[in-house]
Design a protein around this motif. Structure first.
Motif, PDB file in Angstrom:
ATOM      1  N   ASP A   1       0.625  -0.910  -0.298  1.00 47.93           N
ATOM      2  CA  ASP A   1       0.351  -0.186   0.299  1.00 47.93           C
ATOM      3  C   ASP A   1       0.836   1.388  -0.029  1.00 47.93           C
ATOM      4  O   ASP A   1       1.827   1.562   0.407  1.00 47.93           O
ATOM      5  N   CYS A   2       0.106   2.420  -0.744  1.00 44.40           N
ATOM      6  CA  CYS A   2       0.692   3.839  -0.605  1.00 44.40           C
ATOM      7  C   CYS A   2      -0.094   4.633   1.006  1.00 44.40           C
ATOM      8  O   CYS A   2      -1.454   4.380   0.881  1.00 44.40           O
ATOM      9  N   LEU A   3       0.788   4.749   2.366  1.00 45.13           N
ATOM     10  CA  LEU A   3       0.581   5.529   2.826  1.00 45.13           C
ATOM     11  C   LEU A   3       1.419   6.974   3.483  1.00 45.13           C
ATOM     12  O   LEU A   3       2.548   6.769   2.737  1.00 45.13           O
ATOM     13  N   ALA A   4       0.462   7.561   3.899  1.00 39.59           N
ATOM     14  CA  ALA A   4       1.183   8.586   3.938  1.00 39.59           C
ATOM     15  C   ALA A   4       1.690   8.444   4.915  1.00 39.59           C
ATOM     16  O   ALA A   4       1.546   7.741   6.750  1.00 39.59           O
ATOM     17  N   GLY A   5       2.857   9.401   5.306  1.00 39.78           N
ATOM     18  CA  GLY A   5       4.202   9.554   6.192  1.00 39.78           C
ATOM     19  C   GLY A   5       5.292   8.410   5.781  1.00 39.78           C
ATOM     20  O   GLY A   5       5.942   8.841   5.679  1.00 39.78           O
ATOM     21  N   GLU A   6       4.897   7.190   4.760  1.00 40.82           N
ATOM     22  CA  GLU A   6       6.453   6.815   3.896  1.00 40.82           C
ATOM     23  C   GLU A   6       6.990   7.700   3.427  1.00 40.82           C
ATOM     24  O   GLU A   6       6.168   8.697   2.833  1.00 40.82           O
ATOM     25  N   THR A   7       7.629   8.426   3.844  1.00 36.48           N
ATOM     26  CA  THR A   7       8.882   8.679   3.167  1.00 36.48           C
ATOM     27  C   THR A   7      10.385   7.545   2.420  1.00 36.48           C
ATOM     28  O   THR A   7      10.533   6.206   2.963  1.00 36.48           O
ATOM     29  N   TRP A   8      11.375   8.229   1.823  1.00 37.45           N
ATOM     30  CA  TRP A   8      12.571   7.884   1.052  1.00 37.45           C
ATOM     31  C   TRP A   8      13.564   8.885   0.042  1.00 37.45           C
ATOM     32  O   TRP A   8      13.027   9.405  -0.356  1.00 37.45           O
ATOM     33  N   GLU A   9      14.421   8.259   0.056  1.00 38.56           N
ATOM     34  CA  GLU A   9      15.834   9.722  -0.821  1.00 38.56           C
ATOM     35  C   GLU A   9      16.270   8.598  -2.177  1.00 38.56           C
ATOM     36  O   GLU A   9      16.474   7.786  -1.285  1.00 38.56           O
ATOM     37  N   TRP A  10      16.585   9.694  -2.770  1.00 38.89           N
ATOM     38  CA  TRP A  10      17.152   9.112  -4.139  1.00 38.89           C
ATOM     39  C   TRP A  10      17.648  10.138  -4.844  1.00 38.89           C
ATOM     40  O   TRP A  10      17.693  11.234  -4.861  1.00 38.89           O
ATOM     41  N   ASP A  11      18.929   9.983  -4.554  1.00 40.04           N
ATOM     42  CA  ASP A  11      20.075  10.808  -5.454  1.00 40.04           C
ATOM     43  C   ASP A  11      19.901  12.134  -4.602  1.00 40.04           C
ATOM     44  O   ASP A  11      19.923  13.245  -5.388  1.00 40.04           O
ATOM     45  N   GLY A  12      19.498  12.607  -3.876  1.00 43.51           N
ATOM     46  CA  GLY A  12      19.570  13.809  -2.969  1.00 43.51           C
ATOM     47  C   GLY A  12      17.944  14.503  -2.860  1.00 43.51           C
ATOM     48  O   GLY A  12      17.502  15.423  -2.809  1.00 43.51           O
TER      49      GLY A  12
ATOM     50  N   LEU B   1       1.586  11.512   1.045  1.00 49.43           N
ATOM     51  CA  LEU B   1       0.162  12.189   1.833  1.00 49.43           C
ATOM     52  C   LEU B   1      -0.710  12.062   2.520  1.00 49.43           C
ATOM     53  O   LEU B   1      -1.601  12.326   3.067  1.00 49.43           O
ATOM     54  N   HIS B   2      -1.363  11.461   1.310  1.00 45.32           N
ATOM     55  CA  HIS B   2      -2.659  10.429   1.528  1.00 45.32           C
ATOM     56  C   HIS B   2      -2.354   9.142   0.061  1.00 45.32           C
ATOM     57  O   HIS B   2      -1.833   9.454   0.062  1.00 45.32           O
ATOM     58  N   PRO B   3      -3.401   8.489   1.441  1.00 39.57           N
ATOM     59  CA  PRO B   3      -4.352   8.354   2.158  1.00 39.57           C
ATOM     60  C   PRO B   3      -3.429   7.534   3.492  1.00 39.57           C
ATOM     61  O   PRO B   3      -2.437   7.498   2.915  1.00 39.57           O
TER      62      PRO B   3
END
Length: 790
Positions: A632-643, A649-651
């Motif tokens: 699932d895509c869930l609000a709050g999930e973060t990651w970083e690629w190449d800066g 942000l939702h849902p």
């Protein structure tokens, strides 16, 4: 072919100049005025016919003018704006072979009569669709539509209009080349009336194709129909994939090589007959009789293919050769090819728009230059030499025309050319000729042809599945093909010419072009033109994310296959690190299976409760690329690629499945600016995001929520984003009216530039240390046939 240094009227110099003039004109973004074209044409004719050293200048001017006038006349055939989307009553004939698909029948229609304001459509060619909106083949006239029939229809028409993406099929160019003035669909199809039964060559082709389908039980009957009659309607997308990957598309249907082979057989048979009856030579000498037989055979076989360009080119070359035999004059290959080129350009100066034009004439030109003494070589050595020359010489053209090359092609052609051309095709034609003379007599030759084809096809399928088959290449600069052709010329020079390995360096700009990847800490966002749907590529310096894949309608159109995958290949994307399905509406997820089948992906995400669409596409991905993780895509999930920082942000975790309102909202943030991908959320979710994430909504680039519908783009949301650019993915004149004028005005009042795919094609945006930059496909690469600018 020169007299005192004066170029020949129909020699190679004039042919090249005529082609250059036509090519320059067709490459222009707009046509000059008709008065200027007429003036240049008259001056060109005079300069070409006058005996002077600059004769080629006249040919060039005439080629430019003639192509421009023909293009202008073809564009004038387009349906008048006041008739678009209005029901019109048309009477005419079904031309060529109708294409029967799962939920529609597409066919070319030549208008003979039209009522009222539509009278201007008389004599024009239009492409119509007969839809089955219920998804089933119901009894009725739709199933009886045949080539050559006369019908009376009520239809709604529009100007030929297509998607504009890198690597994709240009349907507007195709319509111009075919002189198609309008596209449309039947309105109230139950009112359609058949006026007269089928007749003509196309009707005979369709009847004979149906007989092959009935008499040959093997699935390979579809290839027998293609090779005998040029009927490729039975070939599936998988078939075309195998043919492209194995480099065999030039041998399917009726190719120029097959026309030449048939003409040669008839010439030899005529020579044998003339030897058996020597008295006939008193009225018509044997060489002239052989030439006439070859021409008649070539023209007859070309008619079976609907006079496709490769067959016309071969028939013209046969005619030139026969004319030389009748006049008892020798004809060099170069002069014959030049005259055939001139005749083709005079007959249709728009033919350089077709890829087959360049491959047909280019292939013969390379062989004529590199193998002048082929007849003195051992047949095997000559065949291998010709194959090598065609591979090296045509590779640059193949890459620039199709953005791909078949590494397995040379090997596959070593088998396919002799076996298909000397065994399968003759048996297919023998069956067709026998069936035409005695009904039922063609069954066994057709079955033998299918059996012989079956001996090679499984091997070609396995070859197409190897990593040595299809090689997709990024879109290169126009000048790169000229450098690659120079390199090919250098490589194919006679033995002993020094520095040939260095010629490979000239191929680098074409085979390994600069992909324009963002630098670290920068991001590129590319909105692909998929019509009424959405697909966005987000790319950092070393990673790629695809947000949505466009629509797919069963049996009609798959944006993933026809728009998204070609665009990704053209941009040099070889792997997707992450795939995000904003929500499970067809216009966002329809093309997923095609994308996963073509490109490997590491992770797929969708809203909670909407992963079923992703799961349905997994078999295609697993069969081609291996295991794919889904979550699932869930609000709050973060990651970083190449800066570059990514955040959903939702849902949130416990958000109910509310369709559009459950769309994954993704923020892409760099040190130089941010972008917001919103899916199909509406005002309720927009206001919720304003309350929860007022700072995170700030973005220089925003993808319009729900394609700019009236129920989206809440004023507070618009203000909170502070967008400089609003990107809208919408279909041309879509039935929803997206984007709504009041929504566009709202964003513009807030200071955003509104850019949509309907008017601009694919749109690329770069957020970098140099600022915000934008490129629109229709404006970056304008074409004189561009419907959006008319």
């Amino acid at each position: 072919m020169k007299d005192g240094g004066i170029p020949s009227l129909f020699g190679p110099g004039s042919a090249v100049a005529l082609l250059a003039g036509a090519g320059i004109c067709l490459a222009m973004p707009e046509l000059p005025s008709a008065a200027l074209l007429w003036g240049l044409g008259i001056a060109g004719v005079g300069g070409w016919l006058w005996r002077w050293r600059g004769r080629w200048v006249g040919a060039l001017l005439f080629g430019f003018a003639w192509a421009g006038l023909q293009a202008g006349w073809a564009l004038a055939l387009r349906v008048p704006p006041d008739l678009e989307r209005r029901p019109v009553v048309l009477t005419g004939t079904v031309a060529e072979l109708p294409q029967h698909e799962a939920r529609r029948t597409r066919f070319l229609f030549v208008v003979e009569e039209a009522e009222g304001a539509a009278a201007a459509l008389r004599g024009r060619r239009i492409m119509l669709s007969w839809h089955d909106d219920h998804g089933a083949r119901t009894p009725g006239a739709r199933l009886k539509l045949r080539a050559g029939e006369r019908w009376r229809f009520e239809a709604k028409l529009r100007t030929p209009r297509g998607l504009r993406n890198p690597g994709g099929f240009d349907s507007e160019k195709h319509a111009l080349l075919q002189r198609i003035g309008a596209m449309g669909h039947l309105h109230h199809p139950e009112r359609a009336r058949l006026l007269s039964s089928a007749g003509g060559v196309d009707a005979w082709r369709e009847m004979m194709s149906a007989r092959i389908g009935r008499e040959v039980a093997s699935p390979s009957s579809r290839f027998v129909r293609a090779l005998a009659l040029g009927d490729t309607r039975g070939l599936t997308q998988d078939d075309w994939h195998v043919l492209r990957a194995a480099g065999l598309t030039h041998l399917i249907a009726i190719s120029g090589f097959h026309v030449g082979m048939v003409a040669s057989v008839f010439a030899v048979l005529t020579g044998v007959v003339w030897r058996l009856f020597p008295g006939w030579a008193r009225r018509l000498p044997r060489p002239q009789a052989m030439g006439l037989a070859a021409v008649l055979a070539a023209l007859g076989y070309a008619a079976l293919a609907g006079f496709a360009l490769p067959t016309v080119r071969t028939a013209l070359m046969m005619a030139v050769w026969a004319a030389a035999r009748l006049g008892r004059r020798p004809a060099r290959v170069a002069d014959t090819l030049a005259l055939a080129l001139i005749v083709v350009l005079l007959f249709d100066p728009l033919s350089p728009l077709a890829a087959g034009f360049w491959l047909s004439f280019g292939g013969v030109a390379w062989l004529a230059w590199c193998l002048p003494a082929t007849g003195t070589q051992h047949w095997l050595r000559g065949f291998l030499s010709a194959q090598a020359v065609a591979t090296v010489g045509l590779l640059p053209l193949t890459v620039v025309l199709f953005d791909q090359a078949s590494l397995a092609g040379p090997l596959a052609n070593l088998v396919a050319i002799p076996w298909w051309s000397l065994v399968v095709v003759p048996l297919s034609l023998l069956g067709t000729a026998a069936e035409a003379l005695i009904p039922g007599a063609g069954t066994w030759p057709w079955r033998w042809a299918a059996a012989c084809f079956d001996l090679t096809w499984p091997g070609f399928r396995r070859l197409a599945d190897t990593r040595f088959s299809l090689w997709w290449l990024p879109e290169a600069a126009p000048w790169a093909v000229a450098m690659a052709l120079s390199g090919a010329f250098w490589i194919l020079l006679p033995r002993g010419v020094p520095g040939k390995p260095l010629a490979l360096l000239l191929w680098l700009p074409l085979l390994w072009p600069d992909r324009g990847l963002p630098r670290r800490g920068e991001v590129e966002l590319a909105m692909i033109d998929v019509g009424q749907g959405l697909s966005v590529l987000v790319r950092t310096s070393r990673h790629a994310l695809l947000y949505d894949m466009g629509p797919a309608m069963r049996g009609d159109f798959d944006a993933g296959e026809r728009a998204v995958v070609p665009a990704l290949h053209a941009w040099g994307v070889t792997r997707l690190d992450r795939v995000v399905v904003s929500h499970d509406d067809n216009d966002h997820v329809g093309g997923l299976a095609s994308v996963l089948r073509a490109l490997p992906a590491g992770l797929a995400q969708a809203p909670p409760g909407q992963t079923a669409a992703v799961q349905a596409a997994l078999p295609a991905a697993q069969a081609a690329r291996g295991r794919l993780e889904v979550r699932d895509c869930l609000a709050g999930e973060t990651w970083e690629w190449d800066g570059v920082r990514f955040r959903f942000l939702h849902p949130h975790l416990h958000f109910p499945n509310l369709g559009n309102e459950s769309s994954c909202v993704l923020r892409v943030e760099t040190a130089h600016g941010a972008a917001l991908l919103t899916g199909d959320i509406g005002e309720v979710i927009e206001r919720q995001l304003v309350r929860q994430f007022p700072a995170e909504l700030r973005a220089e680039v925003v993808f319009a929520p729900h394609h700019g519908s009236a129920g989206s783009s809440d004023p507070r949301f618009v203000t909170a984003t502070g967008a400089r650019v609003l990107l809208v993915s919408s279909g041309y004149r879509n039935r929803f009216g997206h984007p709504k004028p009041q929504v566009v005005a709202r964003w513009q009042a807030a200071g955003a530039e509104v850019v949509d795919t309907a008017g601009n094609g694919a749109v690329q945006v770069w957020v970098s240390q140099d600022g915000l930059s934008l490129r629109e496909r229709r404006h970056a690469r304008p074409r004189l046939w561009d419907a959006a600018r008319r």
